[in-house]
Write a protein that holds these residues in place. Structure first.
Motif, PDB file in Angstrom:
ATOM      1  N   VAL A 349       0.827  -1.214   0.000  1.00 32.63           N
ATOM      2  CA  VAL A 349       0.000   0.000   0.000  1.00 32.63           C
ATOM      3  C   VAL A 349       0.860   1.261   0.000  1.00 32.63           C
ATOM      4  O   VAL A 349       0.684   2.131  -0.869  1.00 32.63           O
ATOM      5  CB  VAL A 349      -0.986  -0.001   1.191  1.00 32.63           C
ATOM      6  CG1 VAL A 349      -1.726   1.331   1.262  1.00 32.63           C
ATOM      7  CG2 VAL A 349      -1.974  -1.145   1.050  1.00 32.63           C
ATOM      8  N   PRO A 350       1.813   1.427   0.936  1.00 34.77           N
ATOM      9  CA  PRO A 350       2.642   2.636   0.868  1.00 34.77           C
ATOM     10  C   PRO A 350       3.465   2.722  -0.412  1.00 34.77           C
ATOM     11  O   PRO A 350       3.697   3.821  -0.943  1.00 34.77           O
ATOM     12  CB  PRO A 350       3.536   2.535   2.115  1.00 34.77           C
ATOM     13  CG  PRO A 350       3.450   1.134   2.571  1.00 34.77           C
ATOM     14  CD  PRO A 350       2.105   0.651   2.156  1.00 34.77           C
ATOM     15  N   TYR A 351       3.896   1.573  -0.941  1.00 42.54           N
ATOM     16  CA  TYR A 351       4.681   1.610  -2.178  1.00 42.54           C
ATOM     17  C   TYR A 351       3.829   2.083  -3.348  1.00 42.54           C
ATOM     18  O   TYR A 351       4.314   2.816  -4.225  1.00 42.54           O
ATOM     19  CB  TYR A 351       5.268   0.232  -2.477  1.00 42.54           C
ATOM     20  CG  TYR A 351       6.265   0.248  -3.607  1.00 42.54           C
ATOM     21  CD1 TYR A 351       7.563   0.709  -3.406  1.00 42.54           C
ATOM     22  CD2 TYR A 351       5.906  -0.172  -4.883  1.00 42.54           C
ATOM     23  CE1 TYR A 351       8.489   0.737  -4.441  1.00 42.54           C
ATOM     24  CE2 TYR A 351       6.823  -0.138  -5.928  1.00 42.54           C
ATOM     25  CZ  TYR A 351       8.099   0.322  -5.699  1.00 42.54           C
ATOM     26  OH  TYR A 351       9.009   0.369  -6.737  1.00 42.54           O
ATOM     27  N   ALA A 352       2.559   1.676  -3.392  1.00 41.44           N
ATOM     28  CA  ALA A 352       1.657   2.116  -4.466  1.00 41.44           C
ATOM     29  C   ALA A 352       1.457   3.631  -4.416  1.00 41.44           C
ATOM     30  O   ALA A 352       1.421   4.302  -5.458  1.00 41.44           O
ATOM     31  CB  ALA A 352       0.316   1.395  -4.355  1.00 41.44           C
ATOM     32  N   VAL A 353       1.318   4.173  -3.216  1.00 45.84           N
ATOM     33  CA  VAL A 353       1.166   5.625  -3.071  1.00 45.84           C
ATOM     34  C   VAL A 353       2.420   6.338  -3.572  1.00 45.84           C
ATOM     35  O   VAL A 353       2.344   7.344  -4.292  1.00 45.84           O
ATOM     36  CB  VAL A 353       0.879   5.987  -1.602  1.00 45.84           C
ATOM     37  CG1 VAL A 353       0.890   7.505  -1.411  1.00 45.84           C
ATOM     38  CG2 VAL A 353      -0.451   5.402  -1.155  1.00 45.84           C
ATOM     39  N   ALA A 380      17.080   6.251   4.358  1.00 41.06           N
ATOM     40  CA  ALA A 380      16.423   5.822   5.596  1.00 41.06           C
ATOM     41  C   ALA A 380      16.039   4.344   5.541  1.00 41.06           C
ATOM     42  O   ALA A 380      16.160   3.617   6.539  1.00 41.06           O
ATOM     43  CB  ALA A 380      15.191   6.684   5.852  1.00 41.06           C
ATOM     44  N   LEU A 381      15.578   3.867   4.378  1.00 40.42           N
ATOM     45  CA  LEU A 381      15.203   2.464   4.233  1.00 40.42           C
ATOM     46  C   LEU A 381      16.410   1.543   4.446  1.00 40.42           C
ATOM     47  O   LEU A 381      16.341   0.570   5.210  1.00 40.42           O
ATOM     48  CB  LEU A 381      14.597   2.219   2.855  1.00 40.42           C
ATOM     49  CG  LEU A 381      13.183   2.751   2.611  1.00 40.42           C
ATOM     50  CD1 LEU A 381      12.833   2.679   1.130  1.00 40.42           C
ATOM     51  CD2 LEU A 381      12.167   1.965   3.433  1.00 40.42           C
ATOM     52  N   CYS A 382      17.513   1.839   3.780  1.00 43.64           N
ATOM     53  CA  CYS A 382      18.711   0.999   3.914  1.00 43.64           C
ATOM     54  C   CYS A 382      19.279   1.071   5.327  1.00 43.64           C
ATOM     55  O   CYS A 382      19.699   0.055   5.894  1.00 43.64           O
ATOM     56  CB  CYS A 382      19.767   1.428   2.896  1.00 43.64           C
ATOM     57  SG  CYS A 382      19.365   0.972   1.190  1.00 43.64           S
ATOM     58  N   ALA A 383      19.301   2.264   5.899  1.00 40.32           N
ATOM     59  CA  ALA A 383      19.838   2.427   7.247  1.00 40.32           C
ATOM     60  C   ALA A 383      19.022   1.637   8.269  1.00 40.32           C
ATOM     61  O   ALA A 383      19.585   0.969   9.155  1.00 40.32           O
ATOM     62  CB  ALA A 383      19.867   3.907   7.628  1.00 40.32           C
ATOM     63  N   SER A 384      17.694   1.676   8.148  1.00 37.16           N
ATOM     64  CA  SER A 384      16.850   0.952   9.102  1.00 37.16           C
ATOM     65  C   SER A 384      17.054  -0.553   8.984  1.00 37.16           C
ATOM     66  O   SER A 384      17.091  -1.268   9.993  1.00 37.16           O
ATOM     67  CB  SER A 384      15.374   1.307   8.878  1.00 37.16           C
ATOM     68  OG  SER A 384      14.929   0.845   7.606  1.00 37.16           O
ATOM     69  N   LEU A 401       9.385  -1.482   6.535  1.00 38.18           N
ATOM     70  CA  LEU A 401       7.967  -1.153   6.424  1.00 38.18           C
ATOM     71  C   LEU A 401       7.628   0.133   7.170  1.00 38.18           C
ATOM     72  O   LEU A 401       6.867   0.971   6.660  1.00 38.18           O
ATOM     73  CB  LEU A 401       7.122  -2.309   6.965  1.00 38.18           C
ATOM     74  CG  LEU A 401       5.608  -2.071   7.052  1.00 38.18           C
ATOM     75  CD1 LEU A 401       5.025  -1.796   5.672  1.00 38.18           C
ATOM     76  CD2 LEU A 401       4.925  -3.266   7.706  1.00 38.18           C
ATOM     77  N   VAL A 402       8.159   0.301   8.352  1.00 36.64           N
ATOM     78  CA  VAL A 402       7.876   1.508   9.139  1.00 36.64           C
ATOM     79  C   VAL A 402       8.348   2.755   8.405  1.00 36.64           C
ATOM     80  O   VAL A 402       7.616   3.745   8.271  1.00 36.64           O
ATOM     81  CB  VAL A 402       8.537   1.408  10.534  1.00 36.64           C
ATOM     82  CG1 VAL A 402       8.461   2.757  11.254  1.00 36.64           C
ATOM     83  CG2 VAL A 402       7.861   0.323  11.361  1.00 36.64           C
TER      84      VAL A 402
END
Length: 427
Positions: A349-353, A380-384, A401-402
């Motif tokens: 869902v967030p990726y579609a947005v 931020a995605l890679c770091a998390s 995901l967060v």
């Protein structure tokens, strides 16, 4: 979305399929590619050790990074140029020449850099270098082929080339697994490369049969410079979308352990099957927005609804069948990656947005804004994920995901504002 109609391309009449048919055709094609790809890794996991599988997965990710860099926005530039009425043959000749050279240079550059910086995990095999180079060049050409056929209204043709390419790579891996256990990463890489090569050849044949195009690549500055100038902003935006998912397996393989990449990559690859729906529909949304700017708002909402419906169905299947699907690779994969797959599938869902927002930015020329957002979100995605790597693939996916959800809320609000402004200006 627009109905099918007949247009003249390269002097011959051709039927331009509707945006809906192109969208669904691309989704089916990606599903075929992903299914064959998953089966390939199932066979590979049975044919060799986790370490060799992890190194092969890292090499495949490296190829995909090279292809994304080597495209230089040429595919998006083809969509814009053809959408504005420029002769497709002249645009395609320049695009294929540019990406062919760029793919070769970047693949060689990566191989040399890996040998210097990461000698412990770098392969010096001639077979590996050759197949890596071929995979990078043909993979880059396939990306441009996909977008060229979308621009020409024949996006559904992707199903055949991906099905054939995936079938060939799977068949080659099956032969290797049957002949011997303990195959090396370079042999598995050669099997995977066969598939991309077949897909490229089939795409070239389709382009000739469907629209009468015969490739005559040229590096003339007068043709290449405008294409690069138009394509580079699109390229930067595309990289912000794709780089996090491609870079992370490399970082895991070389900074954590090859086994960490081996357990992360199957979950990511299967989740990408669901993510492909909004990604591919975003390409069609962008193409339609360039051709018919007055319909940008309606096209965006229609694409987003279809992305959520098709991608959501795929995500639901992954959530329910995560453990059985991953157990095909082996019980250790199911135990390590099932939770990660469920968390990643929820990110549909967030990726579609995010994809809807980026498609609007592409069609409306809002490059800088989208690129800045993409860079911040990608880091931020890679770091998390890396921060959580010691706690396993599930913790990495939850962090992913967060961060993705927070980013989607921000860009979703911005998307509503932009579309309202577009609708007001159109009145």
């Amino acid at each position: 979305m627009s109905a099918e109609r007949e247009t003249v391309v390269m002097g011959a009449p051709t039927v331009r399929h509707s945006a809906l048919r192109s969208s669904l055709g691309l989704v089916v094609a990606k599903a075929a590619q992903t299914g064959a790809g998953f089966a390939f890794w199932v066979v590979a996991a049975r044919a060799t050790s986790d370490r060799e599988v992890g190194l092969t997965m890292a090499a495949v990710s490296a190829v995909m990074i090279c292809t994304q860099l080597a495209v230089l926005g040429a595919g998006s530039a083809v969509i814009v140029s053809v959408g504005r009425g420029e002769p497709p043959s002249r645009v395609l000749d320049a695009a294929f020449a540019i990406v062919g050279v760029a793919g070769t240079v970047l693949a060689l550059g990566y191989l040399v850099l890996q040998s210097v910086v990461m000698p412990d995990t770098a392969s010096v095999s001639v077979l590996f270098w050759l197949t890596f180079l071929v995979a990078a060049v043909t993979g880059t050409l396939v990306i441009v082929l996909d977008q060229a056929l979308v621009a020409l209204g024949r996006g559904a043709s992707a199903t055949l080339r991906y099905a054939l390419g995936g079938g060939v790579s799977l068949g080659a891996a099956a032969v290797v697994a049957w002949q011997s256990h303990g195959a090396s990463a370079d042999v598995l890489m050669a099997c995977w490369t066969l598939g991309t090569t077949v897909a490229c050849i089939v795409g070239a044949v389709q382009l000739r049969r469907l629209v009468g195009y015969r490739p005559r690549p040229t590096l003339r500055t007068a043709r290449g410079r405008p294409l690069l100038a138009m394509g580079l902003p699109y390229q930067l935006l595309t990289l912000t979308e794709r780089a996090p998912g491609l870079v992370l397996p490399l970082l895991l393989a070389h900074m954590v352990a090859p086994e960490a990449a081996a357990y992360w990559y199957p979950a990511w690859m299967m989740a990408w099957a669901a993510y492909s729906a909004p990604m591919l529909m975003g390409i069609v949304q962008f193409s339609e927005g360039v051709r018919d700017p007055d319909r940008l708002v309606s096209t965006t909402w229609a694409s987003l609804r279809l992305s959520l419906a098709v991608g959501g169905l795929a995500a639901a299947v992954l959530v329910i069948l995560a453990h059985p699907l991953l157990s095909l690779l082996g019980e250790r994969y199911a135990e390590s990656s099932a939770g990660a797959l469920r968390w990643l599938a929820a990110g549909l869902v967030p990726y579609a947005v995010l994809q809807a927002y980026n498609a609007v930015c592409r069609a409306h020329g809002r490059y800088t804004e989208a690129i800045v957002v993409g860079v911040i979100l990608g880091v931020a995605l890679c770091a998390s994920a890396l921060w959580a790597a010691d706690r396993g693939a599930s913790a990495m996916a939850l962090g992913w995901l967060v961060v993705l959800s927070i980013g989607a809320v921000a860009v979703g609000l911005r998307l509503v504002v932009v579309l309202r402004r577009v609708a007001r200006d159109a009145r």
